[in-house]
Design a protein around this motif. Structure first.
Motif, PDB file in Angstrom:
ATOM      1  N   THR A   2       0.835  -1.187   0.000  1.00  0.00           N
ATOM      2  CA  THR A   2       0.000   0.000   0.000  1.00  0.00           C
ATOM      3  C   THR A   2       0.880   1.250   0.000  1.00  0.00           C
ATOM      4  O   THR A   2       1.825   1.348   0.775  1.00  0.00           O
ATOM      5  N   THR A   3       0.560   2.219  -0.847  1.00  0.00           N
ATOM      6  CA  THR A   3       1.261   3.496  -0.853  1.00  0.00           C
ATOM      7  C   THR A   3       0.424   4.495  -0.068  1.00  0.00           C
ATOM      8  O   THR A   3      -0.774   4.628  -0.296  1.00  0.00           O
ATOM      9  N   ILE A   4       1.060   5.198   0.849  1.00  0.00           N
ATOM     10  CA  ILE A   4       0.357   6.152   1.698  1.00  0.00           C
ATOM     11  C   ILE A   4       1.097   7.489   1.703  1.00  0.00           C
ATOM     12  O   ILE A   4       2.284   7.557   1.400  1.00  0.00           O
ATOM     13  N   ASP A   5       0.374   8.555   2.055  1.00  0.00           N
ATOM     14  CA  ASP A   5       0.968   9.889   2.131  1.00  0.00           C
ATOM     15  C   ASP A   5       1.380  10.275   3.546  1.00  0.00           C
ATOM     16  O   ASP A   5       2.280  11.085   3.728  1.00  0.00           O
ATOM     17  N   ARG A   6       0.665   9.726   4.543  1.00  0.00           N
ATOM     18  CA  ARG A   6       0.958  10.022   5.953  1.00  0.00           C
ATOM     19  C   ARG A   6       0.932   8.720   6.734  1.00  0.00           C
ATOM     20  O   ARG A   6       0.167   7.815   6.415  1.00  0.00           O
ATOM     21  N   ARG A  38      -6.023  13.080  15.378  1.00  0.00           N
ATOM     22  CA  ARG A  38      -4.991  13.505  14.418  1.00  0.00           C
ATOM     23  C   ARG A  38      -4.969  12.622  13.170  1.00  0.00           C
ATOM     24  O   ARG A  38      -4.462  13.025  12.133  1.00  0.00           O
ATOM     25  N   LEU A  39      -5.507  11.429  13.270  1.00  0.00           N
ATOM     26  CA  LEU A  39      -5.466  10.481  12.159  1.00  0.00           C
ATOM     27  C   LEU A  39      -6.485  10.854  11.093  1.00  0.00           C
ATOM     28  O   LEU A  39      -7.567  11.349  11.402  1.00  0.00           O
ATOM     29  N   ARG A  40      -6.133  10.576   9.827  1.00  0.00           N
ATOM     30  CA  ARG A  40      -7.049  10.790   8.710  1.00  0.00           C
ATOM     31  C   ARG A  40      -7.266   9.477   7.977  1.00  0.00           C
ATOM     32  O   ARG A  40      -6.378   8.603   7.953  1.00  0.00           O
ATOM     33  N   ARG A  41      -8.427   9.365   7.359  1.00  0.00           N
ATOM     34  CA  ARG A  41      -8.725   8.187   6.544  1.00  0.00           C
ATOM     35  C   ARG A  41      -7.599   7.991   5.520  1.00  0.00           C
ATOM     36  O   ARG A  41      -7.163   8.944   4.884  1.00  0.00           O
ATOM     37  N   ILE A  68      -4.326   0.465   7.977  1.00  0.00           N
ATOM     38  CA  ILE A  68      -4.712   1.735   7.364  1.00  0.00           C
ATOM     39  C   ILE A  68      -5.952   2.266   8.092  1.00  0.00           C
ATOM     40  O   ILE A  68      -6.891   1.508   8.363  1.00  0.00           O
ATOM     41  N   VAL A  69      -5.955   3.555   8.396  1.00  0.00           N
ATOM     42  CA  VAL A  69      -7.113   4.185   9.035  1.00  0.00           C
ATOM     43  C   VAL A  69      -8.287   4.091   8.064  1.00  0.00           C
ATOM     44  O   VAL A  69      -8.186   4.498   6.908  1.00  0.00           O
ATOM     45  N   PRO A 130       4.530  10.854  14.554  1.00  0.00           N
ATOM     46  CA  PRO A 130       4.503  10.759  13.094  1.00  0.00           C
ATOM     47  C   PRO A 130       5.567   9.770  12.618  1.00  0.00           C
ATOM     48  O   PRO A 130       6.637   9.655  13.209  1.00  0.00           O
ATOM     49  N   LEU A 131       5.253   9.094  11.554  1.00  0.00           N
ATOM     50  CA  LEU A 131       6.157   8.115  10.952  1.00  0.00           C
ATOM     51  C   LEU A 131       6.262   8.478   9.476  1.00  0.00           C
ATOM     52  O   LEU A 131       5.247   8.805   8.849  1.00  0.00           O
ATOM     53  N   THR A 132       7.438   8.435   8.912  1.00  0.00           N
ATOM     54  CA  THR A 132       7.552   8.770   7.491  1.00  0.00           C
ATOM     55  C   THR A 132       6.871   7.691   6.653  1.00  0.00           C
ATOM     56  O   THR A 132       6.846   6.512   7.045  1.00  0.00           O
ATOM     57  N   PRO A 133       6.319   8.075   5.499  1.00  0.00           N
ATOM     58  CA  PRO A 133       5.747   7.051   4.611  1.00  0.00           C
ATOM     59  C   PRO A 133       6.777   5.989   4.226  1.00  0.00           C
ATOM     60  O   PRO A 133       6.438   4.815   4.074  1.00  0.00           O
TER      61      PRO A 133
END
Length: 146
Positions: A2-6, A38-41, A68-69, A130-133
């Motif tokens: 999975t590719t994520i932005d955050r 703070r979490l986003r979908r 994944i949220v 926070p964790l880097t992608p």
């Protein structure tokens, strides 16, 4: 993969992580709202478990869950007994957890941006960092169930 932005790293004992994975949710800092708000979908979410049992001092130091949220807003769960924290109605987020195998910190430490700074572990005391992608992708690769 999975590719994520955050992405985020939550600090939760492994026994509580097993309950969270079974229920498809995350709850942080004894059910307080600010962290989960703070979490986003679509955000990546990894759980680091310093111990196996909540309150135990025997170290585990492993990444124990990844997902994944899956929702857009925090929700309140039914009231629950939190021992010395009393009865609380915790705030949670739905997480779609992947089937993964836990990975010891020692196995992945040199491959993570998270662990490059001196005293990096101190930030884990906040319960959510926070964790880097890129770190999320690295952990996903290490934890992927064969």
């Amino acid at each position: 993969m999975t590719t994520i932005d955050r992405a985020w790293l939550g600090v939760v004992s492994a026994d509580h992580t097993r309950r969270a994975v079974a229920g498809g949710f995350i709850q942080l800092n004894h059910g307080k709202r600010p962290g989960v708000a703070r979490l986003r979908r679509g955000d990546g979410f990894v759980i680091y478990s310093p111990t196996d049992l909540y309150g135990d001092k025997t170290p585990l130091r492993a990444f124990t869950a990844l997902g994944i949220v899956a929702d857009t807003e925090p929700y309140q769960a039914a009231p629950m007994d939190m021992g010395s924290h009393g009865t609380v109605q915790p705030w949670r987020r739905h997480i779609t957890f992947a089937e993964v195998v836990p990975v010891a910190l020692t196995e992945v430490k040199d491959a993570l941006h998270l662990t490059t700074q001196a005293n990096w572990g101190y930030q884990l005391r906040r319960g959510l960092v926070p964790l880097t992608p890129q770190d999320f992708t690295t952990l996903q690769r290490f934890m992927d169930r064969p």
